[in-house]
Design an enzyme around this catalytic site. Structure first.
Site, PDB file in Angstrom:
ATOM      1  N   ASP A  93      15.587 -15.577   6.695  1.00 42.52           N
ATOM      2  CA  ASP A  93      14.297 -16.215   6.369  1.00 42.52           C
ATOM      3  C   ASP A  93      13.113 -15.280   6.610  1.00 42.52           C
ATOM      4  O   ASP A  93      11.957 -15.689   6.503  1.00 42.52           O
ATOM      5  CB  ASP A  93      14.124 -17.506   7.184  1.00 42.52           C
ATOM      6  CG  ASP A  93      14.248 -17.266   8.685  1.00 42.52           C
ATOM      7  OD1 ASP A  93      14.174 -16.092   9.115  1.00 42.52           O
ATOM      8  OD2 ASP A  93      14.422 -18.238   9.434  1.00 42.52           O
TER       9      ASP A  93
ATOM     10  N   LYS B 237     -14.887  10.793  -7.331  1.00 40.78           N
ATOM     11  CA  LYS B 237     -14.026   9.710  -7.822  1.00 40.78           C
ATOM     12  C   LYS B 237     -14.708   8.366  -7.631  1.00 40.78           C
ATOM     13  O   LYS B 237     -15.285   8.114  -6.577  1.00 40.78           O
ATOM     14  CB  LYS B 237     -12.697   9.731  -7.052  1.00 40.78           C
ATOM     15  CG  LYS B 237     -11.738   8.607  -7.432  1.00 40.78           C
ATOM     16  CD  LYS B 237     -10.380   8.772  -6.750  1.00 40.78           C
ATOM     17  CE  LYS B 237     -10.289   7.981  -5.469  1.00 40.78           C
ATOM     18  NZ  LYS B 237      -8.987   8.113  -4.798  1.00 40.78           N
TER      19      LYS B 237
ATOM     20  N   SER C 100      -0.516   6.337  -3.282  1.00 38.99           N
ATOM     21  CA  SER C 100      -0.080   4.933  -3.239  1.00 38.99           C
ATOM     22  C   SER C 100       0.387   4.526  -4.638  1.00 38.99           C
ATOM     23  O   SER C 100       1.546   4.687  -4.983  1.00 38.99           O
ATOM     24  CB  SER C 100      -1.238   4.078  -2.730  1.00 38.99           C
ATOM     25  OG  SER C 100      -0.893   2.726  -2.779  1.00 38.99           O
TER      26      SER C 100
HETATM   27  C1  R5P Z   1      -8.261   7.307  -1.070  1.00 37.91           C
HETATM   28  O1  R5P Z   1      -9.405   7.655  -0.957  1.00 37.91           O
HETATM   29  C2  R5P Z   1      -7.093   8.152  -0.688  1.00 37.91           C
HETATM   30  O2  R5P Z   1      -7.481   9.397  -0.201  1.00 37.91           O
HETATM   31  C3  R5P Z   1      -6.143   8.323  -1.861  1.00 37.91           C
HETATM   32  O3  R5P Z   1      -6.781   9.082  -2.867  1.00 37.91           O
HETATM   33  C4  R5P Z   1      -5.734   6.985  -2.405  1.00 37.91           C
HETATM   34  O4  R5P Z   1      -5.262   6.157  -1.388  1.00 37.91           O
HETATM   35  C5  R5P Z   1      -4.671   7.147  -3.463  1.00 37.91           C
HETATM   36  O5  R5P Z   1      -4.369   5.888  -3.968  1.00 37.91           O
HETATM   37  P1  R5P Z   1      -3.691   5.739  -5.394  1.00 37.91           P
HETATM   38  O6  R5P Z   1      -2.440   6.547  -5.388  1.00 37.91           O
HETATM   39  O7  R5P Z   1      -3.435   4.259  -5.507  1.00 37.91           O
HETATM   40  O8  R5P Z   1      -4.685   6.198  -6.403  1.00 37.91           O
END
Ligand code: R5P
Length: 295
Positions: free
Chosen positions: A37, A192, A223
């Protein structure tokens, strides 16, 4: 007196074994699993009373790992451990460091309070410090942040002759500048703007003088892969050679790894903070040296 005990809570046994060997730690016996669970079960089979105990657990998948991690630390206290330290090469929940929209939880602060309740100290590598200058601002325990730059620089020296270090955003300045300094090579910091979980907009400077270099995109975290894919795409549009990518923490959420494989990126390597087949840069000595000072 017994030597310190190291318990590996996640699947980074390779890093755990390297640390245990280098620092003469006993690799302890631990059983942990999730019941059907979803609740967590934790048991420690090694003697802990009167000993320094270190838990190794990177905090990728933090919602799954944090509850067993806290259960483990609390158990260690009950079992009479002297000091309880956490080696978390990847420390999660640092990117939500302000309220971007009214009513949002600033999860970095809450998470810091939870971890600090259970541990006496922690060691991490390149935590995502942006609006916070240092971990001390939110972590009341003794927190040590290490920089992977020296070991990344070693890898670059061995593998690339004319590097150009590319940082995807302003946050990356801290590690990109240090790395470029160590390598004595040029670097770029892009601008960015994050438009959503899977959308970013980038602003690139003039790259005309840099076509003879091999671009190496360096970021702390991959990520969703959106940032790296967009940087690679923009470099390709400016006809730079296919880039290499180095990330400290390769989380590769969802299908990120597969998407990156189908991009113009020539090679992607990561540090072994989170186990993945892209791991090519070993953090064990860097972490081990710091551990020696703390114990
Ligand atoms: C954010 O400012 C971090 O330095 C990475 O650039 C970010 O976490 C990357 O995330 P993702 O792969 O989702 O673009």
């Amino acid at each position: 007196m017994s030597n310190p005990l190291l318990l590996v809570l996640d699947n980074n046994l390779a890093l755990g074994k390297a640390l245990a060997q280098q620092q003469n730690l006993e690799l302890g016996s631990l059983c942990w699993r999730h019941f059907p669970d979803g609740e967590s079960y934790v048991r420690v089979d090694s003697p802990c009373a009167g000993r320094d105990v270190i838990v190794l657990c990177s905090l990728d998948q933090p919602d799954q790992k944090t509850v067993p991690l806290c259960f483990l630390a609390d158990l260690l206290r009950d079992l009479g451990a002297k000091k309880i330290g956490l080696i978390t090469p990847y420390l999660a929940y640092l990117r939500q460091d302000t309220q971007f929209q009214p009513g949002e939880a600033v999860s970095s602060r809450t998470f810091a309070r939870i971890i600090s309740t259970f541990f006496d100290w922690l060691i991490t590598v390149d935590p995502h410090l942006h609006r916070y200058q240092s971990l001390d601002e939110i972590y009341p325990l003794t927190g040590v942040s290490l920089s992977a730059s020296p070991v990344i620089a070693q890898w670059v020296r061995k593998n690339v002759t004319t590097p150009l270090i590319v940082g995807p955003d302003m946050e990356s300045r801290q590690w990109v500048e240090q790395l470029a300094l160590e390598l004595n090579c040029p670097y770029l910091i892009l601008e960015k703007e994050r438009l959503g979980d899977h959308e970013v907009r980038l602003n690139l400077p003039d790259l005309n003088a840099l076509h003879q270099h091999t671009p190496i995109i360096v970021d702390d975290i991959c990520s969703s892969g959106t940032t790296l894919l967009e940087v690679a795409e923009q470099l390709q549009q400016r006809t730079l050679p296919p880039p290499l990518v180095i990330v400290v923490h390769g989380l590769f959420a969802g299908g990120a790894w597969e998407k990156l494989q189908h991009s113009s990126i020539r090679q992607l390597v990561s540090c072994n903070s989170v186990p993945h087949h892209s791991n090519a840069i070993d953090l064990s000595e860097l972490i081990g040296e710091q551990l020696k000072k703390l114990l």
